[in-house]
Write a protein that holds these residues in place. Structure first.
Motif, PDB file in Angstrom:
ATOM      1  N   ASP A 260       0.856  -1.189   0.000  1.00 28.87           N
ATOM      2  CA  ASP A 260       0.000   0.000   0.000  1.00 28.87           C
ATOM      3  C   ASP A 260       0.894   1.242   0.000  1.00 28.87           C
ATOM      4  O   ASP A 260       1.445   1.611   1.042  1.00 28.87           O
ATOM      5  CB  ASP A 260      -0.902   0.005   1.240  1.00 28.87           C
ATOM      6  N   ASN A 274      -5.601  -0.703   0.118  1.00 23.65           N
ATOM      7  CA  ASN A 274      -5.732  -1.166   1.505  1.00 23.65           C
ATOM      8  C   ASN A 274      -5.606  -2.680   1.579  1.00 23.65           C
ATOM      9  O   ASN A 274      -6.448  -3.372   2.141  1.00 23.65           O
ATOM     10  CB  ASN A 274      -7.052  -0.675   2.124  1.00 23.65           C
ATOM     11  N   GLY A 278      -5.641  -2.093   6.940  1.00 21.41           N
ATOM     12  CA  GLY A 278      -5.498  -1.099   8.007  1.00 21.41           C
ATOM     13  C   GLY A 278      -4.484  -1.433   9.072  1.00 21.41           C
ATOM     14  O   GLY A 278      -4.356  -0.712  10.063  1.00 21.41           O
ATOM     15  N   ASN A 287      -5.933   3.550   8.266  1.00 22.46           N
ATOM     16  CA  ASN A 287      -6.816   3.132   7.181  1.00 22.46           C
ATOM     17  C   ASN A 287      -7.949   2.277   7.775  1.00 22.46           C
ATOM     18  O   ASN A 287      -7.855   1.809   8.915  1.00 22.46           O
ATOM     19  CB  ASN A 287      -5.989   2.291   6.182  1.00 22.46           C
TER      20      ASN A 287
END
Lengths: 355, 355, 355, 355
Positions: A260, A274, A278, A287
């Motif tokens: 990412d 993503n 996250g 994220n």
């Protein structure tokens, strides 16, 4: 250390059997000063309760959560919060026939091997009824996290081989499957009804997301946020797999596709994809946090199956009674709860990260 | 509670940064009277160490594990076992250029957000070097479990889109990919070499199995064996998914297909399938325990990528240095270690199951 | 869970035997950004080390504490801090004679009963050498707490029947007994030397105080600050009692005498007495925290004593070697360390008290 | 980690406030197969309940313990055992006057400083009512330990300056003071009644003993049996000191007097004294375990005292209501419970000591 607690700072302990007088949950370590009401808990319990639609079990349990401690004049006091849910309609007689039979792919055999005794009424401690307690605790975690902008929701992304193809969050609570794709939901519902009619069951995949979680949650190297999410989600009945971000799909990418990359936008770091879900290195990166859970088909089916009994003799079994032909719609709120509990724990633990 | 410990009874705590003087691990709660030698640890460390083959990083670290405490005259004493591994060849200068850059899909950004400071030399605490400690602790767990018949091994079942199609355990340690299918291993190796040549990386799936584990391991309802395995395995660097038994495939079956029916054979219960992966209701059932881990492609690649720096300015980065283009072969012994540690913990916890 | 860790947020784990290559301590959960140097640790280790005066053991151990991880460019990084202290001058031969004898009122017999094996060299794990690790960890806790105004010190208030009658903090480190009453110190020293000459030993009482600790530390209802202090201090070798504030003397007062009444002074709450020792209901009240520890006479004495051996035969034993005839002066820094560790833990836990 | 749990294997969590609907306790980690009934719990609750005699508070609470989970057909199942005790006669109006006043030497001020909010009704969470839960959990521990021969009891050995001079165990439950010296009990009772009449209160010392505990309980180096007993006993309301064996008296002996020498008798090791209180090096040695607790005079007194209110203004307070002028007789069963819980925990932990 019997294993009925989760969370190191925000600690959730559940107790109770399916056919005992009640089930309950103690949340210890919740900060003082959080606004918390029974209504905030009940709205979540109602999303999990049996009998809410044609595709869930027809047991009608009120599932009323009562706050017994830890809240005074509408706010938490820092004392342990105990929430109790009385059991209704427990028909233990339904289970007399199963008293000495191990239902295939149920906890029955393992419990017997482990403890030498077993509360066979309704699955006892292994019943999915215990997840009502998780939902109640999740509501407490939500009350802690919502004011800081964390928003958690879950939805069904596949039932057997039917996959959601579109995502419209507003659809999720509008159909009884809890699918964000209204058309797929319709086909999923039909599949579930067909399975029920055939005395069979189906599984699928749930996705849970947390938006608004700050960067920095998770503790290296074992209590990583993804590791703790994996544990929390895998501990839900019938869950057989957990993945974060691109998950099992990550292995199909080259590194250059999977990474990412980052840019700045409006003065804030943004990610151009993503695949991490996250979480990098076990720590949230700001994220959206994305986890997916594989849920097996309910093992309680009406079809005759081969098994053994507690005298170690061969036998057959049909699991009569009121069972969900597909637990995913009711498991979605449980997945949310476990994600919320995990995030609440790490949100509080993070307070000790810096001097 | 900084998160660097795992296991409630058999407790493993690791310390150390990639470019510090050493890394180490303390195993607390190991019973007395277990035969344990440095040789038993070294054989496992050698399987994980860098530089062991053409497809792993070319760093040459001896990775010599030294027992510093807890063993006397060849057996454990019940005291904490500390194993230390000195760091060699730490070239921090390689990392000077990365000092203020966040490598995409690495822990860099999360650590900075969490702690406000960061040991940028070689990834510091987030380096996969820390997994050497896990392997050492896994060797202790193996010494505890082997005498009771538990046998744990792991193998690579896919690299990107190449899948093992046959299973011959004797092949695993004979090829540098650690794949049980010698022919697939050959193609995997070629793919990995091609990715390296292109400055890229690949991921895949590892399977870990435990044979001979007794029924009854795992604690309802949160410390389920599958939940604790999920956490332990997900806590390994680069792992993005964990599944047990039929895992994500479970959702594709009807319940009547997915349930593991039971029969008696030679006076003992047997299962007619193993979709449960040896675990039902969170408790081992005596069948082989099977877990699979999704491993993402190494995020350290030579290709130029977009990122930001610690002043929150846009930048680009190429991660030069000696990196594994595919970490799976070296991650397999780490997966074994985490499974062993989890089983050792539950093996000891199970001792309190009955009066 | 082998018992070698203390603290839930600021977690201290020690490892190592008296006659192994080293002893060490891992501090996990220390926030990032604390200034920490080896010098800050060494100054404390020097206060505990053997051979520092005529009344302590004449073993000369350098006790050099080396930071192995968790500190980068002079500040803590949030990663586990490992401090190692090499063992010098370990003369295991001194202990050959004691190999199969249980020294009275030592840990020997208990360890043998517990584990079935025992590292008899210098007491192995039960040696007071382990407390060097506590002092090192205490120095880390001090580095965390000093900037927020917490000041911990300990002093010897009695040796056998000689009691300090005055209190002058500046005297404590000026005499080898660590007594705040210089005249009493003189008589204590003479008593200790006489006991040594007679091949005997003496005990007494240490007081540890924390000034500047904020109100609000401690967690109801089990992890009370006084309860955790009691555990931490009782876990020190040779300690047989712990009291807080008026302690055992509290029982001699009427409630009306024992209660600490409150007034305001300069806009701040003040207490008119401190029988509570700074802790009410398990939570610090802002007053000076006061704990006292009863320390037994060193059980290692030159006089012949009756005992049994590991074959369960009657025997006699004289414990030759270099032992402290009175451990209190060297135990004072250990008491400080355990108080500091406990306060650091609760200081961090307190961060989760409010929303 | 809010602090409302104790025990690592046999884990006890309490919840509930004095004037809420109920208080309760969850025991997690109790082995399956232990015979347990509500009668076994009630007999202990009755020993602690208010209103049992002329010298305890005249509140009449039934204190009926109901088993809500974890027991099936008369035996424990390995599931968490939840015991609930409804609150009766909660007269919150009595406390209206104290709503904004900090009672001297109570938890009021600390809770306010810690949490910013406070359930002032009857002391809320800090009320001694919480100890009913401990007694219930202690009854579960007793059910676990009694079959293996462990016998725990407690008695009052001093009230203010009146000391028991003889020991006759059979007397303890025959007088309302719970003193093993019937004559001293008479004088203690008179003293307590006089204090009540004067609107004052008195404290004293309780001794708790465990007979029949095997050698080997306790975990070096922090979770020593004596350290865990110190914590468990110090966590009881109003306790200000704990000592083991000769305790604070140990410091008055020479080592040669204080050591417990050993002989063989009837083929078994025996100790010629018990200054160690059954614990050496933190591990039980098979001798009777002896602990003493200093209990302060009840801080709730009718006399007018100086204090401040929650607006930080000076004020005076008289604590009206039904308070024990001396809590020792009712605290004795609580001391037993905490000793039992600690021993149960270590009894189970000890199962992992050897391979």
């Amino acid at each position: 250390m019997g294993g009925n607690s989760i969370g190191k700072q925000f600690t959730v302990t559940t107790w109770g059997e399916s056919h005992g007088p009640a089930v309950g949950v103690v949340v210890d370590g919740c900060p003082a000063g959080i606004a918390l009401s029974e209504a905030m808990i009940q709205v979540q319990l109602d999303r999990r309760r049996p009998g809410q639609s044609a595709i869930s079990t027809q047991r009608m349990e009120g599932d009323v959560g009562v706050i017994m401690s830890g809240v005074f004049e509408g706010v938490t006091t820092g004392a342990p919060i105990h929430i109790m849910i009385k059991n209704m309609q427990a028909k233990s007689r339904d289970y007399e026939a199963l008293k000495s039979l191990f239902r295939p792919s149920h906890a029955d055999y393992g419990y017997q091997m482990k403890y030498g005794v077993r509360d066979w009424r309704g699955g006892g401690r292994s019943s999915a009824r215990e997840t009502a307690c998780r939902v109640a605790a999740g509501a407490v975690a939500r009350a802690l996290l919502a004011p800081v902008g964390v928003d958690v929701f879950a939805h069904v992304i596949s039932v057997k081989d039917i996959h959601a193809e579109t995502f419209d969050r507003s659809q999720i609570e509008k159909n009884i499957v809890r699918c964000a794709d209204a058309q797929a939901a319709q086909r999923m519902e039909e599949l579930i009804m067909a399975a029920r009619k055939d005395g069979d069951s189906v599984g699928g995949v749930i996705e849970a997301r947390a938006e608004g979680a700050p960067a920095g949650l998770g503790e290296p190297v074992f209590d990583r946020l993804d590791a703790d999410l994996a544990k929390a989600l895998m501990s839900i009945n019938a869950v057989k797999g957990v993945e974060i971000g691109s998950g099992f799909g990550a292995g199909l990418n080259f590194g250059s596709q999977n990474n990412d990359q980052m840019r700045m936008a409006d003065g804030r770091p943004v990610f151009m994809s993503n695949n991490s879900g996250g979480i990098d290195g076990g720590i949230s990166n700001g994220n959206t946090i994305i986890a997916r859970l594989a849920v097996k088909p309910t093992p309680s089916i009406l079809k005759e199956q081969m098994t053994i009994n507690s005298s170690f003799e061969e036998a057959t079994v049909k699991v009569e009674g009121r069972h969900d032909p597909c637990v995913l719609p009711r498991a979605a709120p449980v997945a949310e709860a476990m994600m919320l509990i995990t995030l609440a724990d790490h949100y509080l633990r993070h307070r000790s990260s810096r001097a």
